[in-house]
Design a protein around this motif. Sequence first.
Motif, mmCIF file in Angstrom:
data_model
loop_
_atom_site.group_PDB
_atom_site.id
_atom_site.type_symbol
_atom_site.label_atom_id
_atom_site.label_comp_id
_atom_site.label_asym_id
_atom_site.label_seq_id
_atom_site.Cartn_x
_atom_site.Cartn_y
_atom_site.Cartn_z
ATOM 1 N N GLU A 46 -12.231 -1.930 -12.440
ATOM 2 C CA GLU A 46 -11.349 -2.419 -13.500
ATOM 3 C C GLU A 46 -11.192 -1.421 -14.647
ATOM 4 N N ARG A 47 -11.093 -0.172 -14.298
ATOM 5 C CA ARG A 47 -10.773 0.836 -15.304
ATOM 6 C C ARG A 47 -9.342 1.323 -15.088
ATOM 7 N N PHE A 48 -9.080 1.902 -13.923
ATOM 8 C CA PHE A 48 -7.737 2.323 -13.561
ATOM 9 C C PHE A 48 -7.064 1.303 -12.650
ATOM 10 N N ASP A 49 -7.891 0.547 -11.923
ATOM 11 C CA ASP A 49 -7.406 -0.490 -11.004
ATOM 12 C C ASP A 49 -8.592 -1.380 -10.688
ATOM 13 N N ASP A 50 -8.423 -2.323 -9.729
ATOM 14 C CA ASP A 50 -9.574 -3.148 -9.365
ATOM 15 C C ASP A 50 -10.779 -2.254 -9.092
ATOM 16 N N VAL A 51 -10.564 -1.265 -8.217
ATOM 17 C CA VAL A 51 -11.563 -0.236 -7.925
ATOM 18 C C VAL A 51 -10.829 1.091 -7.839
ATOM 19 N N ALA A 52 -11.483 2.158 -8.252
ATOM 20 C CA ALA A 52 -10.872 3.478 -8.134
ATOM 21 C C ALA A 52 -11.944 4.505 -7.808
ATOM 22 N N PHE A 53 -11.579 5.498 -6.995
ATOM 23 C CA PHE A 53 -12.423 6.661 -6.767
ATOM 24 C C PHE A 53 -11.890 7.774 -7.654
ATOM 25 N N GLU A 54 -12.795 8.485 -8.296
ATOM 26 C CA GLU A 54 -12.371 9.457 -9.288
ATOM 27 C C GLU A 54 -12.930 10.847 -9.007
ATOM 28 N N LYS A 55 -12.203 11.828 -9.478
ATOM 29 C CA LYS A 55 -12.632 13.210 -9.402
ATOM 30 C C LYS A 55 -12.253 13.890 -10.705
ATOM 31 N N GLY A 56 -13.254 14.396 -11.414
ATOM 32 C CA GLY A 56 -12.997 15.044 -12.692
ATOM 33 C C GLY A 56 -12.384 14.121 -13.722
ATOM 34 N N GLY A 57 -12.729 12.824 -13.657
ATOM 35 C CA GLY A 57 -12.201 11.868 -14.615
ATOM 36 C C GLY A 57 -10.810 11.367 -14.292
ATOM 37 N N THR A 58 -10.253 11.829 -13.172
ATOM 38 C CA THR A 58 -8.908 11.416 -12.766
ATOM 39 C C THR A 58 -8.992 10.651 -11.449
ATOM 40 N N PRO A 59 -8.439 9.442 -11.374
ATOM 41 C CA PRO A 59 -8.499 8.695 -10.116
ATOM 42 C C PRO A 59 -7.610 9.315 -9.044
ATOM 43 N N ASN A 60 -8.128 9.421 -7.834
ATOM 44 C CA ASN A 60 -7.297 9.896 -6.732
ATOM 45 C C ASN A 60 -7.082 8.833 -5.664
ATOM 46 N N VAL A 61 -7.802 7.716 -5.769
ATOM 47 C CA VAL A 61 -7.578 6.560 -4.892
ATOM 48 C C VAL A 61 -7.645 5.301 -5.750
ATOM 49 N N LEU A 62 -6.579 4.501 -5.730
ATOM 50 C CA LEU A 62 -6.532 3.237 -6.454
ATOM 51 C C LEU A 62 -6.546 2.099 -5.445
ATOM 52 N N LEU A 63 -7.420 1.121 -5.654
ATOM 53 C CA LEU A 63 -7.567 0.042 -4.692
ATOM 54 C C LEU A 63 -7.374 -1.308 -5.367
ATOM 55 N N GLN A 64 -6.502 -2.122 -4.779
ATOM 56 C CA GLN A 64 -6.311 -3.521 -5.174
ATOM 57 C C GLN A 64 -6.998 -4.387 -4.124
ATOM 58 N N LEU A 65 -7.886 -5.285 -4.566
ATOM 59 C CA LEU A 65 -8.647 -6.121 -3.650
ATOM 60 C C LEU A 65 -8.190 -7.570 -3.753
ATOM 61 N N LYS A 66 -7.896 -8.186 -2.609
ATOM 62 C CA LYS A 66 -7.393 -9.560 -2.569
ATOM 63 C C LYS A 66 -8.293 -10.411 -1.681
ATOM 64 N N HIS A 67 -8.975 -11.369 -2.310
ATOM 65 C CA HIS A 67 -9.879 -12.253 -1.566
ATOM 66 C C HIS A 67 -9.295 -13.658 -1.516
ATOM 67 N N HIS A 68 -9.275 -14.245 -0.326
ATOM 68 C CA HIS A 68 -8.756 -15.608 -0.149
ATOM 69 C C HIS A 68 -9.786 -16.445 0.587
ATOM 70 N N ALA A 69 -10.051 -17.629 0.059
ATOM 71 C CA ALA A 69 -11.011 -18.523 0.695
ATOM 72 C C ALA A 69 -10.494 -19.014 2.043
ATOM 73 N N LYS A 70 -9.162 -19.181 2.140
ATOM 74 C CA LYS A 70 -8.560 -19.649 3.384
ATOM 75 C C LYS A 70 -7.692 -18.543 3.982
ATOM 76 N N PRO A 71 -7.680 -18.431 5.319
ATOM 77 C CA PRO A 71 -6.841 -17.424 5.968
ATOM 78 C C PRO A 71 -5.368 -17.648 5.633
ATOM 79 N N GLY A 72 -4.623 -16.574 5.565
ATOM 80 C CA GLY A 72 -3.197 -16.684 5.294
ATOM 81 C C GLY A 72 -2.503 -15.376 5.603
ATOM 82 N N ASN A 73 -1.195 -15.443 5.756
ATOM 83 C CA ASN A 73 -0.429 -14.249 6.074
ATOM 84 C C ASN A 73 0.120 -13.582 4.820
ATOM 85 N N LEU A 74 0.168 -12.277 4.846
ATOM 86 C CA LEU A 74 0.757 -11.494 3.766
ATOM 87 C C LEU A 74 2.192 -11.188 4.177
ATOM 88 N N THR A 75 3.136 -11.911 3.575
ATOM 89 C CA THR A 75 4.543 -11.756 3.936
ATOM 90 C C THR A 75 5.239 -10.813 2.958
#
Length: 249
Positions: free
Chosen positions: A44-73
């Motif tokens: 929760e600095r640059f995104d939900d999770v981020a990998f950084e190099k030299g203080g700059t993010p190079n991978v931004l990750l959004q994480l979506k958790h659902h208690a019940k299965p469902g389709n991403l349309t």
Amino acid sequence: MMAEVVSKFNATGSMVGYLYQCREALLLGIEETKSFPNLYLSIERFDDVAFEKGGTPNVLLQLKHHAKPGNLTDASPDLWKTLRIWSEQVAANPQLPVERRFVIITTGTAGENSVAAKLRVPREKKTDEADALKALEKTAKESTNEDTKEARAAFLALSPESRANLISAIQVRDNSPNITDVRAEIEDRLAFAAPLEHIPHLVDHLEGWWFAQVVRKRDRTTACRYAATACDVPRRHFHGRRSSIRLIG
């Protein structure tokens, strides 16, 4: 330690979602250190999770958790809320899709022939990105869902080139393990680190340390969510492995 985290974040909305985010971040960090032995990771600095190099993010990750299965349309609010965040970032800096990966990790399932399915990695067809872009533009123009109105507008506000570049940089990982199953995944990734019968105990200690770092960095300052001090994962957990994960602000 998990109880302490639950107590501290109980008033912040989706407690389970946040705990999933923290536990998944640990799993992702363990996996990523295979390629990048000294990993800097933020929550929760640059995104939900981020990998950084030299203080700059190079991978931004959004994480979506659902208690019940469902389709991403193609019209899913999950998808469009994420696209809004990334579209606004790209609007501010059109170079970002060239410099970063944008990753959606979801416990949901990408619907057959959906945009999310086309943006899995590896791509199945050479036309997947172009087809995904066309489908998103169509949905953005034709949908009447008020929940995604601003997100769709943000996406369409990008230039055609920026929209295409953003789509090229997106990776979707669907059918990801839920908060309970992530624990089993962590145990599996650390099978090399100790005799099999000791792995659950090792992960108990590692998670206890990890959640303590999350709590400490969240509480350290009111000006930002995390302090900017790096912390190595205790190497005793890895029996000689030289990789480390650093949770930073």
